[in-house]
Write a protein that holds these residues in place. Structure first.
Motif, PDB file in Angstrom:
ATOM      1  N   SER A  17       2.059 -31.511  34.669  1.00 45.70           N
ATOM      2  CA  SER A  17       2.070 -30.345  33.789  1.00 45.70           C
ATOM      3  C   SER A  17       0.657 -30.010  33.311  1.00 45.70           C
ATOM      4  CB  SER A  17       2.978 -30.603  32.586  1.00 45.70           C
ATOM      5  OG  SER A  17       2.988 -29.508  31.697  1.00 45.70           O
ATOM      6  N   ARG A  37       4.051 -21.474  24.428  1.00 49.60           N
ATOM      7  CA  ARG A  37       3.176 -22.584  24.800  1.00 49.60           C
ATOM      8  C   ARG A  37       1.710 -22.169  24.758  1.00 49.60           C
ATOM      9  NH1 ARG A  37       2.245 -24.734  30.827  1.00 49.60           N
ATOM     10  NH2 ARG A  37       1.028 -22.821  30.747  1.00 49.60           N
ATOM     11  N   LYS A  38       1.400 -20.941  25.170  1.00 53.18           N
ATOM     12  CA  LYS A  38       0.027 -20.464  25.228  1.00 53.18           C
ATOM     13  C   LYS A  38      -0.461 -19.917  23.876  1.00 53.18           C
ATOM     14  CE  LYS A  38       0.335 -19.366  30.149  1.00 53.18           C
ATOM     15  NZ  LYS A  38      -0.757 -20.236  30.624  1.00 53.18           N
ATOM     16  N   HIS A  62       6.732 -19.420  27.833  1.00 53.74           N
ATOM     17  CA  HIS A  62       5.321 -19.533  28.209  1.00 53.74           C
ATOM     18  C   HIS A  62       4.419 -18.942  27.123  1.00 53.74           C
ATOM     19  CE1 HIS A  62       5.206 -21.328  32.151  1.00 53.74           C
ATOM     20  NE2 HIS A  62       6.220 -20.579  32.552  1.00 53.74           N
ATOM     21  N   GLU A 102      -3.359 -22.765  36.108  1.00 55.14           N
ATOM     22  CA  GLU A 102      -3.047 -21.455  35.540  1.00 55.14           C
ATOM     23  C   GLU A 102      -4.278 -20.817  34.907  1.00 55.14           C
ATOM     24  OE1 GLU A 102       0.183 -22.034  32.838  1.00 55.14           O
ATOM     25  OE2 GLU A 102       1.713 -21.813  34.391  1.00 55.14           O
ATOM     26  N   GLU A 103      -5.107 -21.632  34.265  1.00 52.77           N
ATOM     27  CA  GLU A 103      -6.329 -21.113  33.656  1.00 52.77           C
ATOM     28  C   GLU A 103      -7.304 -20.631  34.733  1.00 52.77           C
ATOM     29  OE1 GLU A 103      -8.906 -19.805  30.858  1.00 52.77           O
ATOM     30  OE2 GLU A 103      -6.838 -20.527  30.553  1.00 52.77           O
ATOM     31  N   ILE A 109       7.155 -27.336  31.057  1.00 53.43           N
ATOM     32  CA  ILE A 109       6.082 -27.238  30.069  1.00 53.43           C
ATOM     33  C   ILE A 109       5.945 -28.510  29.239  1.00 53.43           C
ATOM     34  CG2 ILE A 109       5.363 -26.006  27.977  1.00 53.43           C
ATOM     35  CD1 ILE A 109       6.631 -23.503  29.149  1.00 53.43           C
ATOM     36  N   GLN A 164      -1.508 -26.540  33.970  1.00 54.76           N
ATOM     37  CA  GLN A 164      -2.192 -25.726  32.972  1.00 54.76           C
ATOM     38  C   GLN A 164      -3.612 -25.399  33.410  1.00 54.76           C
ATOM     39  OE1 GLN A 164      -1.780 -27.028  28.834  1.00 54.76           O
ATOM     40  NE2 GLN A 164       0.032 -28.195  29.399  1.00 54.76           N
TER      41      GLN A 164
END
Length: 332
Positions: free
Chosen positions: A313, A206-207, A203, A320-321, A249, A317
C-alpha cells in the motif's frame, strides 16, 4: 490533446477569477438517446466566476443513437468506448478527457436527468471560494418521493458507513452529482468496475482532500436505475467495493483486526481446554486443542499478510504520487 499555456503558480487562496477559467460538465451515458436532450437542456450555459462552460459526453458503448443525439444537442466534446465497460470506467475516461481539455473545474452529472442542472452553480461555489477540493450534491434522500422506505434506510446508513471509512461527513455518499477542482481530479484513481462514488470518496478521505456537501434538488424519475439489477445486488456490490477499497488503503488495520480476533478466539479455546485438562477431562476435548492451534496459526498468518499488504500500500501511494506528477506535466 489540447495544449494550454503554463498554469500560474498563484496560491489557492488567490481570487477565484484569477484561478478558475474553464469548467467542463461531463455526462457518462449508456443508451440515453431519449433522456439525454432533457439533461443537456437543463444544464446552465454560464456560471458566475467561470469564463467557459463546456459539456463533454462519455459514450459507454451505447447501442442506440446516444452519440448522434449528443451531436444534435451541440455538446462540445464526445468521447467513449466501442463497447460497454461500466460506469466507473466511463467516469474516469471523462475525468481524463476533461483534464486533457484544460478543465479547471470538472462537474459530473448523470444522463438520466436525475439532478437539477441549475444547482451546478451551488455545487461549484465552494470550489470558487477555495473552501473545498470536492463538492458532493446532497439529494436529501429521505425526502425523495419515489425512493422506497428500504432504499431511504439503506442510503442513510450506507452513507454513514462510507463516511466513517473515509473519515468524512457525507450525508449522500452515492450521489453522482459532484464537482472537482483540477488538482483533486489529478489525485483520484478508480479501479472498480462497478461505480466511482464510494471509491473516490474513500480515496479523497485518505488523501486529506477538503470535501463539502451542498443540498441540491432532483427532477422527477425518468427511468429505473441501471447500476444494479436489484436493491440487494446494489448493496452487495457497494459493500464489496467499500471493503476492497478500504482494505487496499488500510490493509494493516483490516488484517490486524482479523489477526487479533483469531488470537482471542484461540486463547479462549486454549483456556477452555486447559480447564478440562486440569479437571482430568482433557482427553475428550482434543478437537478444541486442534482448533485453537489452527486459529493461532491463522492469527500469525493474518498479521504477516497485513504487514506485507501495508508495504504494498505504501508503494502504491508512491506510484500514485509519481503518476499525478507525470500526468500534470503532460497535461500542461
Amino acid at each position: 490533446m489540447i495544449r494550454r499555456p503554463p498554469r500560474s503558480t498563484q496560491s489557492r487562496s488567490s481570487a477565484a477569477s484569477d484561478v478558475y477559467k474553464r469548467q467542463i460538465i461531463q455526462i457518462p451515458c449508456y443508451n440515453e438517446e431519449k433522456v439525454l436532450p432533457l439533461t443537456i437542456a437543463d444544464l446552465p450555459k454560464t456560471i458566475p466566476g467561470v469564463d467557459e462552460v463546456e459539456i463533454l459526453v462519455v459514450d459507454d458503448g451505447s447501442e442506440d443513437r446516444t452519440r448522434e443525439v449528443a451531436k444534435q444537442c451541440g455538446v462540445h466534446h464526445i468521447v467513449g468506448f466501442r463497447r460497454n465497460r461500466g460506469l466507473a470506467r466511463a467516469f474516469m475516461l471523462g475525468m481524463d478527457s476533461c483534464l486533457e481539455r484544460g478543465a479547471d473545474i470538472i462537474v459530473n452529472t448523470d444522463a438520466d436527468n436525475q439532478y437539477c442542472g441549475a444547482d451546478i452553480v451551488k455545487l461549484v461555489e465552494p470550489l470558487l471560494k477555495g473552501e473545498a477540493d470536492i463538492v458532493i450534491g446532497d439529494r436529501g434522500t429521505d425526502t425523495i418521493p419515489h425512493f422506497s422506505f428500504l432504499k431511504k434506510l439503506l442510503q442513510k446508513h450506507g452513507s454513514k458507513v462510507a463516511g466513517k471509512l473515509a473519515g468524512l461527513n457525507v450525508p449522500d455518499a452515492t450521489s453522482g452529482f459532484r464537482a472537482f477542482t483540477r488538482e483533486a481530479a489529478l489525485e483520484l484513481n478508480v479501479v472498480s468496475d462497478f461505480s466511482y462514488t464510494l471509491e473516490t470518496l474513500i480515496h479523497a478521505g485518505r488523501k486529506k482532500l477538503a470535501v463539502k456537501h451542498v443540498p441540491i434538488r432532483t427532477n422527477p424519475k425518468m427511468r429505473e436505475s441501471r447500476l444494479a439489477r436489484t436493491m440487494l445486488d446494489f448493496v452487495r456490490k457497494s459493500s464489496a467495493t467499500m471493503l476492497r477499497v478500504y482494505t487496499t488503503i488500510n490493509p494493516l488495520k483490516v488484517f490486524l483486526a482479523a489477526s487479533v480476533t483469531s488470537f482471542l478466539i484461540a486463547f479462549i479455546i486454549f483456556m477452555r481446554y486447559l480447564y478440562y485438562y486440569l479437571s482430568g477431562k482433557g482427553t475428550g476435548h482434543i478437537q478444541s486443542l486442534i482448533l485453537g492451534i489452527v486459529l493461532f496459526l491463522m492469527s500469525g498468518f493474518f498479521l504477516t499478510i497485513g504487514i506485507l499488504a501495508d508495504l504494498i500500500s505504501a508503494n502504491r501511494q508512491l506510484l500514485e504520487e509519481i503518476l499525478k506528477r507525470e500526468r500534470n506535466k503532460i497535461l500542461h
